[in-house]
Design a protein around this motif. Structure first.
Motif, PDB file in Angstrom:
ATOM      1  N   PRO A   1       1.003  -1.294  -0.016  1.00  0.00           N
ATOM      2  CA  PRO A   1      -0.002  -0.043  -0.013  1.00  0.00           C
ATOM      3  C   PRO A   1       0.748   1.405  -0.008  1.00  0.00           C
ATOM      4  CG  PRO A   1      -0.894  -1.655   1.592  1.00  0.00           C
ATOM      5  CD  PRO A   1       0.562  -2.285   1.218  1.00  0.00           C
ATOM      6  N   GLY A   2       1.875   1.267   0.495  1.00  0.00           N
ATOM      7  CA  GLY A   2       2.977   2.366   0.759  1.00  0.00           C
ATOM      8  C   GLY A   2       3.455   2.519  -0.678  1.00  0.00           C
ATOM      9  N   ARG A   3       3.913   1.398  -1.229  1.00  0.00           N
ATOM     10  CA  ARG A   3       4.597   1.828  -2.619  1.00  0.00           C
ATOM     11  C   ARG A   3       3.435   2.479  -3.571  1.00  0.00           C
ATOM     12  NH1 ARG A   3       9.534   2.855  -4.803  1.00  0.00           N
ATOM     13  NH2 ARG A   3       9.481   2.675  -6.826  1.00  0.00           N
ATOM     14  N   SER A   4       2.105   1.715  -3.543  1.00  0.00           N
ATOM     15  CA  SER A   4       0.982   2.197  -4.399  1.00  0.00           C
ATOM     16  C   SER A   4       0.741   3.719  -4.277  1.00  0.00           C
ATOM     17  CB  SER A   4      -0.254   1.415  -3.998  1.00  0.00           C
ATOM     18  OG  SER A   4      -0.167  -0.055  -4.309  1.00  0.00           O
ATOM     19  N   GLN A   5       0.613   4.036  -2.660  1.00  0.00           N
ATOM     20  CA  GLN A   5       0.418   5.562  -2.541  1.00  0.00           C
ATOM     21  C   GLN A   5       1.493   6.532  -3.232  1.00  0.00           C
ATOM     22  OE1 GLN A   5      -1.091   4.183   1.593  1.00  0.00           O
ATOM     23  NE2 GLN A   5      -1.127   6.349   1.457  1.00  0.00           N
ATOM     24  N   LYS A   6       2.788   5.765  -3.156  1.00  0.00           N
ATOM     25  CA  LYS A   6       3.897   6.778  -3.715  1.00  0.00           C
ATOM     26  C   LYS A   6       3.726   6.853  -5.309  1.00  0.00           C
ATOM     27  CE  LYS A   6       9.052   6.789  -4.290  1.00  0.00           C
ATOM     28  NZ  LYS A   6       8.960   7.667  -5.730  1.00  0.00           N
ATOM     29  N   ARG A   7       3.398   5.809  -5.883  1.00  0.00           N
ATOM     30  CA  ARG A   7       3.177   5.837  -7.316  1.00  0.00           C
ATOM     31  C   ARG A   7       2.006   6.633  -7.671  1.00  0.00           C
ATOM     32  NH1 ARG A   7       7.857   6.249  -9.578  1.00  0.00           N
ATOM     33  NH2 ARG A   7       9.006   4.171 -10.186  1.00  0.00           N
ATOM     34  N   ILE A   8       1.063   6.582  -6.886  1.00  0.00           N
ATOM     35  CA  ILE A   8      -0.216   7.494  -7.420  1.00  0.00           C
ATOM     36  C   ILE A   8       0.194   8.970  -7.061  1.00  0.00           C
ATOM     37  CG2 ILE A   8      -2.227   7.944  -6.593  1.00  0.00           C
ATOM     38  CD1 ILE A   8      -2.952   4.797  -6.100  1.00  0.00           C
ATOM     39  N   ALA A   9       0.949   9.145  -6.259  1.00  0.00           N
ATOM     40  CA  ALA A   9       1.476  10.615  -5.836  1.00  0.00           C
ATOM     41  C   ALA A   9       2.616  10.987  -7.248  1.00  0.00           C
ATOM     42  CB  ALA A   9       2.249  10.698  -4.712  1.00  0.00           C
ATOM     43  N   ASP A  10       3.216   9.902  -7.671  1.00  0.00           N
ATOM     44  CA  ASP A  10       4.285  10.264  -8.760  1.00  0.00           C
ATOM     45  C   ASP A  10       3.454  10.641 -10.143  1.00  0.00           C
ATOM     46  OD1 ASP A  10       6.370   9.931  -6.707  1.00  0.00           O
ATOM     47  OD2 ASP A  10       6.839   7.789  -7.391  1.00  0.00           O
ATOM     48  N   TRP A  11       2.635   9.613 -10.404  1.00  0.00           N
ATOM     49  CA  TRP A  11       1.841   9.553 -11.806  1.00  0.00           C
ATOM     50  C   TRP A  11       0.676  10.017 -11.809  1.00  0.00           C
ATOM     51  CZ3 TRP A  11       3.612   3.779 -11.816  1.00  0.00           C
ATOM     52  CH2 TRP A  11       5.032   3.464 -11.836  1.00  0.00           C
ATOM     53  N   GLY A  12      -0.063  10.217 -10.653  1.00  0.00           N
ATOM     54  CA  GLY A  12      -1.603  10.329 -10.692  1.00  0.00           C
ATOM     55  C   GLY A  12      -2.311   8.987 -10.738  1.00  0.00           C
ATOM     56  N   GLY A  13      -3.336   9.033 -10.323  1.00  0.00           N
ATOM     57  CA  GLY A  13      -4.152   7.720 -10.121  1.00  0.00           C
ATOM     58  C   GLY A  13      -4.593   7.074 -11.548  1.00  0.00           C
ATOM     59  N   ALA A  14      -4.961   7.996 -12.484  1.00  0.00           N
ATOM     60  CA  ALA A  14      -5.052   7.449 -13.893  1.00  0.00           C
ATOM     61  C   ALA A  14      -4.178   6.664 -14.348  1.00  0.00           C
ATOM     62  CB  ALA A  14      -5.898   8.573 -14.642  1.00  0.00           C
TER      63      ALA A  14
ATOM     64  N   PHE B   1      -1.385   5.514 -13.063  1.00  0.00           N
ATOM     65  CA  PHE B   1      -1.053   4.135 -12.474  1.00  0.00           C
ATOM     66  C   PHE B   1      -2.061   3.234 -12.657  1.00  0.00           C
ATOM     67  CE2 PHE B   1      -1.898   1.687  -8.582  1.00  0.00           C
ATOM     68  CZ  PHE B   1      -0.595   1.332  -7.943  1.00  0.00           C
ATOM     69  N   GLY B   2      -3.247   3.803 -12.686  1.00  0.00           N
ATOM     70  CA  GLY B   2      -4.184   2.438 -12.952  1.00  0.00           C
ATOM     71  C   GLY B   2      -4.066   1.925 -14.454  1.00  0.00           C
ATOM     72  N   ALA B   3      -3.706   2.697 -15.302  1.00  0.00           N
ATOM     73  CA  ALA B   3      -3.372   2.296 -16.802  1.00  0.00           C
ATOM     74  C   ALA B   3      -2.302   1.532 -16.763  1.00  0.00           C
ATOM     75  CB  ALA B   3      -3.224   3.611 -17.759  1.00  0.00           C
ATOM     76  N   LYS B   4      -0.972   1.904 -16.007  1.00  0.00           N
ATOM     77  CA  LYS B   4      -0.078   0.866 -16.033  1.00  0.00           C
ATOM     78  C   LYS B   4      -0.298  -0.464 -15.457  1.00  0.00           C
ATOM     79  CE  LYS B   4       3.298   4.704 -15.629  1.00  0.00           C
ATOM     80  NZ  LYS B   4       4.361   4.273 -16.724  1.00  0.00           N
ATOM     81  N   ILE B   5      -0.949  -0.412 -14.651  1.00  0.00           N
ATOM     82  CA  ILE B   5      -1.264  -1.927 -13.751  1.00  0.00           C
ATOM     83  C   ILE B   5      -2.138  -2.432 -14.791  1.00  0.00           C
ATOM     84  CG2 ILE B   5      -2.756  -2.893 -12.118  1.00  0.00           C
ATOM     85  CD1 ILE B   5       0.067  -1.834 -11.163  1.00  0.00           C
ATOM     86  N   ALA B   6      -3.098  -1.965 -15.377  1.00  0.00           N
ATOM     87  CA  ALA B   6      -4.224  -2.683 -16.291  1.00  0.00           C
ATOM     88  C   ALA B   6      -3.080  -3.188 -17.612  1.00  0.00           C
ATOM     89  CB  ALA B   6      -5.245  -1.676 -16.756  1.00  0.00           C
ATOM     90  N   GLU B   7      -2.290  -2.516 -18.028  1.00  0.00           N
ATOM     91  CA  GLU B   7      -1.491  -3.097 -19.107  1.00  0.00           C
ATOM     92  C   GLU B   7      -0.894  -4.230 -18.788  1.00  0.00           C
ATOM     93  OE1 GLU B   7       1.737  -1.552 -22.278  1.00  0.00           O
ATOM     94  OE2 GLU B   7       1.208  -0.064 -20.646  1.00  0.00           O
ATOM     95  N   ALA B   8      -0.195  -4.246 -17.587  1.00  0.00           N
ATOM     96  CA  ALA B   8       0.539  -5.428 -17.082  1.00  0.00           C
ATOM     97  C   ALA B   8      -0.164  -6.405 -16.785  1.00  0.00           C
ATOM     98  CB  ALA B   8       1.507  -4.859 -15.766  1.00  0.00           C
TER      99      ALA B   8
END
Length: 368
Positions: free
Chosen positions: A301-314, A316-323
């Protein structure tokens, strides 16, 4: 026992003590919904939740995983990932019959407190949950799930949380320059989180570190055949690895004996030692005075929150969906879905996973 409404109570201090109980149907308060669980997964990840049910510092406060679904002093309710259908609603914006993916108690039914309902879903704002990691409090409408395909439905609760964790670990390695390692050793390599990590690392372009899956001797041949890792060896072969090549260890199960062998073999050439889970909850820790780096915990969860802050929620979601979509193309050959039905079967599945007897080549899905 009402066959339609049950829950499993777990002793907060002794997770081997679990029992099936009848769940009373309390009236809803304004802003609440009642859901019936359609299906959920039982994985080693859930055992980690049980081990860290009591406060352990993971959340930066005096809360643990028991606090998601039970009040202090009450028996623990184990969190699980799955799908549920709204059966009753006392809130605008969420209607009976709608289906959501998210975090639920190990039970047939659950009551959630809805906040921030929108087209994508809602956030649970039960007071004790508002100080817990937000990624666990989000409920997504099936229609809004990025990367969702009906054919993959049963694999979502089995693999999605674990794949996300593996993907986030791989992301941290990339972010840290692989800690200077030429080889990444992944212990408990047959676990689903490890498979997600191995798969993600292998998608990276060369040059990249070699991935070495560590597993029991009985699993080596079958795991190697899956092609997830560059190499698969048994735990008793760790000493054959090149100790002069800088390495990093990712320990998926908190197995102290394996950790000690790796640290002793590589010494100062072990560049990082990351512990992710504690599914080997009853294994001797044996981590005092280890040579090499200090072990560090990984908290998804901490890593997720960092990447959402870095990239934005949308993004972040798009990168996860592709993978995730790429991983779903191979997931059916990695694990067969093993469906269990009803409360007694749910309790048996928990005990099976707790004992370490569950087959890693299967994904247990409970249908309440």
């Amino acid at each position: 026992m009402n066959a339609n409404r049950w829950a499993i109570d777990i002793d907060r201090d002794d997770i081997t003590q679990a029992r099936l109980v009848e769940e009373a149907r309390e009236p809803l308060a304004p802003g609440q919904v009642r859901v019936h669980l359609d299906s959920y997964a039982m994985t080693a990840n859930n055992i980690t939740y049980a081990v860290f049910g009591q406060p352990a510092g993971l959340f930066g406060n005096d809360q643990g995983y028991w606090d998601f679904f039970s009040e202090p002093g009450a028996p623990g309710r184990l969190p699980v990932w799955g799908f549920a259908t709204v059966t009753e609603s006392a809130v605008e914006g969420v209607a009976a019959g709608e289906r959501f993916y998210g975090y639920y108690p190990m039970a047939s039914d659950a009551v959630l407190t809805v906040g921030k309902a929108g087209p994508g879903g809602f956030t649970d704002v039960t007071p004790r949950r508002t100080t817990l990691p937000p990624i666990y409090n989000q409920y997504q409408r099936i229609e809004a799930l990025e990367g969702y395909r009906a054919a993959d439905h049963d694999y979502w609760p089995v693999f999605r949380p674990l794949f996300l964790t593996g993907w986030l670990i791989a992301d941290q390695f990339a972010d840290e320059g692989d800690y200077g390692a030429d080889q990444i050793l992944i212990a408990s390599a047959s676990s689903k989180t490890a498979i997600g990590l191995g798969f993600t690392l292998k998608q990276r372009p060369e040059p990249r570190p070699e991935t070495v899956g560590l597993t029991s001797a009985a699993n080596v041949e079958a795991l190697a055949a899956q092609g997830i890792y560059d190499r698969v060896i048994s735990y008793d072969q760790i000493m054959t690895l090149n100790a002069a090549a800088p390495a990093a260890l990712v320990d998926m199960a908190g197995n102290g004996a394996v950790t000690r062998v790796v640290h002793s073999h590589f010494g100062n050439n072990l560049m990082a030692s990351i512990v992710v889970g504690k599914s080997h909850w009853d294994a001797q820790a044996d981590v005092e005075g280890l040579p090499g780096p200090q072990r560090q915990g990984f908290f998804a969860p901490g890593r997720s929150q960092k990447r959402i802050a870095d990239w934005g929620g949308a993004a972040f979601g798009a990168k996860i969906a592709e993978a995730w979509t790429a991983f779903m193309d191979v997931a059916p050959r990695l694990a067969a879905i093993d469906t269990r039905k009803g409360g007694e079967a749910a309790l048996a599945a928990y005990r099976e996973m707790l004992s370490g007897a569950a087959d890693p080549r299967k994904g247990i899905v409970v249908v309440p």
